[in-house]
Design an enzyme around this catalytic site. Structure first.
Site: not given
Ligand code: LLP
Length: 424
Positions: A287, A353-354, A381
């Site tokens: 992210r 439709c939600e 995401y």
């Molecule tokens: N490494 C692992 C093992 C992970 O599971 C994740 C994210 C990352 C790295 C990267 O994390 P980041 O730097 O992006 O925070 N869909 C959700 C976020 C799910 C994150 C899953 N794992 C949202 O939209 O907030």
């Protein structure tokens, strides 16, 4: 609204009432390519990466972009060319890395449910490391590696039981989460891994959650991991690398996470204090590299005044931008062209439709049917979690580089969606 109200990137700003990304006017891109449209700034991604690169200057460290955040080929290519490795969670993601010009040797493979076939494909491709999340996975990976006459490089993902203080669905390092091996069992798991002929222990890793906005949970997790490293190495199992995952939050709505370099200055100081400063480091940010680099452009379809709520119905929906429906997440919504008139308060909703298909609640906007809006901080995401719900085609994507716009994904057609389906 002025430029300083826009979160997280210097590459998105109003000029003369028009919203620009780098050198291009977003209104022009919306007209040219249609909506909904994701637009990303290459400079913004590289700017985000540079904060990590500054933090790690003079250190042995590699950034493995967690591509689940945005796995579009054009985005992956930017990071591959910038020297990043990739953190993947499926064989599909590995294929994307290779299609975008990344190297398998720079890939680490996370995830609790890797299939045997995925393990085989990753071993044959020669990835850098498997981040193993259970004792059973160690045994299965060992068997798969032996059947191919190969040795699998492994790191065990520790669950340190640290609260990252984020949304429960994106906390991953707590006892009740499915991720990693409990830190109390980690030493035993390493001894087992070291005894298996098809595995080569290379590192240790930890990822405690996502959209983390404070340094404390990282420091707590780091201390627990380093305690384990000491125990594991005292048991005669050397660890080549330390992987601290991703998780750093971004500014969606006045959030104030530490910058990547400030966070890492603290973590590196702790590593130095404890004598681990010269270890090979890996991180897996997603992210924080792409979130604020992207926007989703959308057109207002209808305004629907109501007794309790006014609705602003847009042409983007929960299938394009699933985060509000899934996590009640906040994304700023701003006009592509500023006006001086006062606005009205709307719930900004999609056509799906939600009732969960809302993108923003109680937003003050001065809009009319046909106006275009930008949903901000939509680089991470969003497209990677988009779906075809309601048989809606996935949006197109444009990557902006200075004054050039590259269409990196065409809008999905209905026939694209029906490909592979048959009737009896
Ligand atoms: N490494 C692992 C093992 C992970 O599971 C994740 C994210 C990352 C790295 C990267 O994390 P980041 O730097 O992006 O925070 N869909 C959700 C976020 C799910 C994150 C899953 N794992 C949202 O939209 O907030």
């Amino acid at each position: 609204m002025n430029a300083s109200d826009l979160p997280g990137t210097p590459f998105l700003a109003y000029r003369d009432r028009h919203l620009f990304i780098e050198q291009l006017r977003l209104q022009d891109l919306a007209v040219m390519h249609g909506t909904p449209l994701f637009v990303y700034s290459k400079a913004s991604m590289l700017h985000a990466l540079s904060a990590y690169q500054r933090a790690f200057a003079g250190r042995k460290a590699k950034v493995h972009y967690a591509m689940k955040a945005n796995s579009s080929l054009g985005v992956l290519q930017v990071f591959a060319r910038a020297g990043c490795g990739f953190d993947i969670v499926s064989a599909g993601e590995l294929a994307r890395v290779q299609a975008a010009g990344g190297k398998a040797a720079d890939v680490i493979f996370s995830g609790v449910g890797k299939t045997r076939e995925e393990m085989r494909l990753a071993l044959q491709a020669g990835i850098a490391c498997f981040n193993v999340e259970s004792e059973t996975e160690l045994d299965v990976l060992n068997a798969v590696a032996l059947s191919l006459g190969k040795t699998a490089p492994v790191s065990i993902r520790v669950n340190p039981n640290v609260d990252p203080k984020t949304h429960p669905y994106i906390s991953t390092g707590l006892k009740g989460n499915k991720f990693g091996i409990a830190h109390e069992r980690t030493l035993q798991a390493y001894k087992h891994a070291a005894s298996l002929p098809g595995l080569k222990v290379t590192g240790i890793d930890c990822h405690i959650g996502s959209q983390i906005t404070t340094t404390g949970p990282y420091l707590d997790a780091l201390d627990k991991v380093l305690d384990l490293v000491e125990q594991i190495e005292s048991a005669g199992i050397p660890l080549h690398h330390l992987d601290f995952g991703g998780g750093l939050g971004i500014n969606y709505n006045g959030d104030t996470p530490p910058t990547a370099d400030a966070l890492w200055a603290r973590l590196l100081a702790r590593l130095d204090e404890r004598g681990f400063g010269d270890r090979q480091l890996m991180i897996e940010p997603g992210r924080s590299l792409v979130g604020n680099a992207g926007v989703c452009l959308t057109e207002v379809q209808f305004l629907k005044p109501g007794e309790q709520k006014n609705f602003c119905i847009i042409d983007a929906a929960m299938n394009d931008l699933p985060r509000p429906a899934m996590y009640e997440a906040f994304h700023q919504i701003v006009p592509l062209t500023l006006t001086s008139e006062a606005g009205k308060v709307y719930d900004v909703v999609g056509p799906v439709c939600e009732s969960g298909d809302w993108i923003g609640r109680d937003r003050t906007l001065n809009v009319q049917s046909g106006d275009k809006l930008a949903v901000l901080s939509a680089g991470a995401y969003c497209m990677s979690m988009s779906s075809n719900y309601n048989t809606r085609g996935r949006a197109a994507e444009v990557l902006v580089d200075g004054d050039k716009a590259h269409l990196i994904r065409t809008r999905e057609t209905v026939s694209d969606q029906m490909r592979g389906e048959t009737v009896l």
